[in-house]
Design a protein around this motif. Structure first.
Motif, PDB file in Angstrom:
ATOM      1  N   GLY A  79       0.402  -1.306  -0.098  1.00 15.13           N
ATOM      2  CA  GLY A  79      -0.440  -0.295   0.001  1.00 15.13           C
ATOM      3  C   GLY A  79       1.100   1.407  -0.201  1.00 15.13           C
ATOM      4  O   GLY A  79       0.850   2.273  -0.810  1.00 15.13           O
ATOM      5  N   THR A  80       1.968   1.046   0.173  1.00 16.48           N
ATOM      6  CA  THR A  80       2.429   2.090   0.484  1.00 16.48           C
ATOM      7  C   THR A  80       3.653   2.318  -0.817  1.00 16.48           C
ATOM      8  O   THR A  80       3.589   3.602  -1.017  1.00 16.48           O
ATOM      9  CB  THR A  80       4.510   2.226   1.966  1.00 16.48           C
ATOM     10  OG1 THR A  80       3.696   2.287   3.028  1.00 16.48           O
ATOM     11  CG2 THR A  80       5.353   2.911   2.173  1.00 16.48           C
ATOM     12  N   VAL A  81       3.850   1.320  -1.239  1.00 11.52           N
ATOM     13  CA  VAL A  81       4.263   1.252  -2.404  1.00 11.52           C
ATOM     14  C   VAL A  81       2.899   2.060  -3.515  1.00 11.52           C
ATOM     15  O   VAL A  81       3.719   3.359  -4.052  1.00 11.52           O
ATOM     16  CB  VAL A  81       4.414   0.269  -3.078  1.00 11.52           C
ATOM     17  CG1 VAL A  81       4.971   0.060  -4.995  1.00 11.52           C
ATOM     18  CG2 VAL A  81       6.072  -0.594  -2.434  1.00 11.52           C
ATOM     19  N   ALA A  82       1.524   2.336  -3.259  1.00 13.46           N
ATOM     20  CA  ALA A  82       0.720   2.440  -4.426  1.00 13.46           C
ATOM     21  C   ALA A  82       0.837   3.451  -3.953  1.00 13.46           C
ATOM     22  O   ALA A  82       0.640   4.078  -4.911  1.00 13.46           O
ATOM     23  CB  ALA A  82      -0.486   1.240  -4.154  1.00 13.46           C
ATOM     24  N   ALA A  83       1.191   4.062  -2.882  1.00 13.71           N
ATOM     25  CA  ALA A  83       0.170   5.704  -2.480  1.00 13.71           C
ATOM     26  C   ALA A  83       1.564   6.521  -2.600  1.00 13.71           C
ATOM     27  O   ALA A  83       0.793   7.838  -3.435  1.00 13.71           O
ATOM     28  CB  ALA A  83       0.183   5.423  -1.046  1.00 13.71           C
ATOM     29  N   GLN A  84       2.058   6.175  -2.986  1.00 11.94           N
ATOM     30  CA  GLN A  84       3.510   6.766  -2.569  1.00 11.94           C
ATOM     31  C   GLN A  84       4.052   7.451  -4.940  1.00 11.94           C
ATOM     32  O   GLN A  84       4.383   7.981  -5.068  1.00 11.94           O
ATOM     33  CB  GLN A  84       5.453   6.405  -2.145  1.00 11.94           C
ATOM     34  CG  GLN A  84       5.478   6.746  -0.994  1.00 11.94           C
ATOM     35  CD  GLN A  84       5.021   8.222  -0.621  1.00 11.94           C
ATOM     36  OE1 GLN A  84       5.508   8.784  -1.364  1.00 11.94           O
ATOM     37  NE2 GLN A  84       4.203   8.463   0.268  1.00 11.94           N
ATOM     38  N   ALA A  85       3.855   6.419  -5.010  1.00 10.67           N
ATOM     39  CA  ALA A  85       3.841   6.026  -6.832  1.00 10.67           C
ATOM     40  C   ALA A  85       2.090   7.389  -7.291  1.00 10.67           C
ATOM     41  O   ALA A  85       2.755   7.963  -7.709  1.00 10.67           O
ATOM     42  CB  ALA A  85       3.174   4.751  -7.371  1.00 10.67           C
ATOM     43  N   VAL A  86       1.295   7.138  -6.762  1.00 10.53           N
ATOM     44  CA  VAL A  86       0.178   8.091  -6.443  1.00 10.53           C
ATOM     45  C   VAL A  86       0.461   9.687  -6.411  1.00 10.53           C
ATOM     46  O   VAL A  86       0.289  10.368  -7.420  1.00 10.53           O
ATOM     47  CB  VAL A  86      -0.863   7.445  -5.658  1.00 10.53           C
ATOM     48  CG1 VAL A  86      -1.714   8.890  -6.000  1.00 10.53           C
ATOM     49  CG2 VAL A  86      -1.680   6.582  -6.601  1.00 10.53           C
ATOM     50  N   ARG A  87       1.558  10.023  -5.663  1.00  9.58           N
ATOM     51  CA  ARG A  87       1.804  10.898  -4.942  1.00  9.58           C
ATOM     52  C   ARG A  87       2.777  11.326  -5.398  1.00  9.58           C
ATOM     53  O   ARG A  87       3.080  12.729  -6.615  1.00  9.58           O
ATOM     54  CB  ARG A  87       2.490  11.180  -3.467  1.00  9.58           C
ATOM     55  CG  ARG A  87       1.784  10.600  -2.625  1.00  9.58           C
ATOM     56  CD  ARG A  87       1.896  10.504  -1.356  1.00  9.58           C
ATOM     57  NE  ARG A  87       2.082  12.475  -1.193  1.00  9.58           N
ATOM     58  CZ  ARG A  87       3.720  13.242  -0.968  1.00  9.58           C
ATOM     59  NH1 ARG A  87       4.353  12.754  -0.607  1.00  9.58           N
ATOM     60  NH2 ARG A  87       3.399  14.665  -0.951  1.00  9.58           N
ATOM     61  N   LEU A  88       3.980  10.640  -6.965  1.00  8.95           N
ATOM     62  CA  LEU A  88       4.748  11.116  -7.553  1.00  8.95           C
ATOM     63  C   LEU A  88       4.165  11.400  -8.868  1.00  8.95           C
ATOM     64  O   LEU A  88       4.510  12.197  -9.560  1.00  8.95           O
ATOM     65  CB  LEU A  88       5.987   9.817  -8.003  1.00  8.95           C
ATOM     66  CG  LEU A  88       7.035   9.995  -9.540  1.00  8.95           C
ATOM     67  CD1 LEU A  88       7.631  11.867  -9.005  1.00  8.95           C
ATOM     68  CD2 LEU A  88       7.439   9.029  -9.188  1.00  8.95           C
ATOM     69  N   ALA A  89       3.378   9.921  -9.346  1.00  7.50           N
ATOM     70  CA  ALA A  89       2.594  10.786 -10.108  1.00  7.50           C
ATOM     71  C   ALA A  89       1.721  12.481 -10.723  1.00  7.50           C
ATOM     72  O   ALA A  89       2.122  12.395 -11.660  1.00  7.50           O
ATOM     73  CB  ALA A  89       1.689   9.753 -10.976  1.00  7.50           C
ATOM     74  N   ARG A  90       1.095  12.180  -9.422  1.00  7.41           N
ATOM     75  CA  ARG A  90       0.585  13.591  -9.222  1.00  7.41           C
ATOM     76  C   ARG A  90       1.409  15.019  -9.336  1.00  7.41           C
ATOM     77  O   ARG A  90       1.025  15.749  -9.943  1.00  7.41           O
ATOM     78  CB  ARG A  90      -0.260  13.604  -7.424  1.00  7.41           C
ATOM     79  CG  ARG A  90      -1.629  12.868  -7.814  1.00  7.41           C
ATOM     80  CD  ARG A  90      -2.471  13.058  -6.059  1.00  7.41           C
ATOM     81  NE  ARG A  90      -3.384  12.297  -6.390  1.00  7.41           N
ATOM     82  CZ  ARG A  90      -4.274  12.235  -5.406  1.00  7.41           C
ATOM     83  NH1 ARG A  90      -4.060  12.742  -3.961  1.00  7.41           N
ATOM     84  NH2 ARG A  90      -5.597  11.671  -5.289  1.00  7.41           N
ATOM     85  N   ALA A  91       2.924  14.967  -8.651  1.00  3.99           N
ATOM     86  CA  ALA A  91       3.670  16.264  -9.014  1.00  3.99           C
ATOM     87  C   ALA A  91       4.214  15.997 -10.341  1.00  3.99           C
ATOM     88  O   ALA A  91       4.763  17.323 -10.172  1.00  3.99           O
ATOM     89  CB  ALA A  91       4.737  15.236  -7.740  1.00  3.99           C
TER      90      ALA A  91
END
Length: 289
Positions: A79-91
């Protein structure tokens, strides 16, 4: 309630970008109840959901909470892998070095764009290890349906706790691993009795070949996890401890029994305070932004 902007992420995919553990990621709504949050994973068709908080904690961490249909989790590796991937994509960045706050702990994360997806690593922190008591070991082995000959001849079970404890159960080979059919009710009862998150049944890595594992956690509403990143970090800590080494790096393949091949990377290092680990995986965003 309705949750806008839910992104489904395949977390911890194999090197070719296929498979992975589907995880729902969305912005948290402070007006929502925990019952509302528990409903998100089922609605998205995933076993887990990650909720991104609106602002940093005083120590600089972005809050992320994790839920299954049954309960909130104190932490979730894939879930942390998924969450941080989304944060990078948004940034819209090529790399994001940041901090995450989950389960009362703030830790470092890094997300990097790669050709096959977004690679994420996070510091798991200290992992405590102990031998299971005979009654703990017997209850889990019986619930898994394992015979004495199924257990690994050169490895031993351990209780590993990066926070929530789980039992690491080594088995003889991959064919033994794939044919396990646990009694899920019995396993859930045993995990609740001994306050275990679940059990990580594994074949240790050998030479250049990755290890293989299956994670069973029916006590928290996940009969079998596609990929359990935190348990992979626990396995790295155990293998380091057993070898008496200073550092180790492993890869563990998971999800084959569910038709969702996954791969988790982990490293462990011995330091003054004990064994610390880092865990990583490759993520692919499937839906939403």
């Amino acid at each position: 309630m309705s949750w806008p902007n839910v992104t489904v992420v395949d977390a911890c995919v194999r090197r070719d970008g296929g498979g992975g553990s589907p995880t729902a990621v969305t912005d948290d709504d402070l007006a929502a109840t925990d019952a509302d949050r528990r409903a998100v994973a089922a609605a998205a068709g995933t076993s887990h959901a990650a909720f991104l908080g609106p602002e940093r904690t005083p120590d600089g961490g972005w809050p992320v909470r994790f839920f299954t249909a049954a309960a909130e989790l104190p932490g979730c590796g894939h879930g942390t892998v998924a969450a941080q991937a989304v944060r990078l994509a948004r940034a819209g960045l090529s790399e994001l070095n940041d901090r995450q706050h989950t389960g009362g702990r703030t830790f470092d994360t890094v997300a990097i764009r790669r050709p096959a997806g977004i690679e994420v690593w996070f510091d798991q922190g200290l992992v405590a290890l102990r031998q299971p008591r005979p009654d703990e070991h017997a209850a889990i082995v019986v619930a898994l349906g394992l015979a004495a000959d199924d257990l690994h001849p050169a490895d031993v079970p351990r209780i590993a706790a990066p926070g929530a404890p789980r039992m690491l159960v080594p088995v003889r080979d991959r064919s033994t691993l794939l044919r396990i059919r646990p009694d899920l009710d019995r396993l859930a009862a045993a995990c609740r009795r001994y306050e275990l998150l679940g059990c990580f049944v594994h074949v240790p890595p050998a030479g250049d070949r990755p290890g293989a594992a299956r994670m069973f956690a029916p006590a928290i509403g996940v009969d079998e996890d596609v990929a359990n990143a935190n348990s992979t970090g626990c396995l790295a800590a155990h293998l380091l401890d057993a070898a008496g080494a200073q550092a180790i790096a492993i890869e563990v393949e998971q999800g084959d029994s569910l038709g969702r091949p996954a791969s988790v990377l982990a490293s462990a290092r011995r330091g003054p305070e004990g064994i610390t680990t880092r865990v990583g995986g490759l993520a692919v965003l499937r839906e939403g932004r």
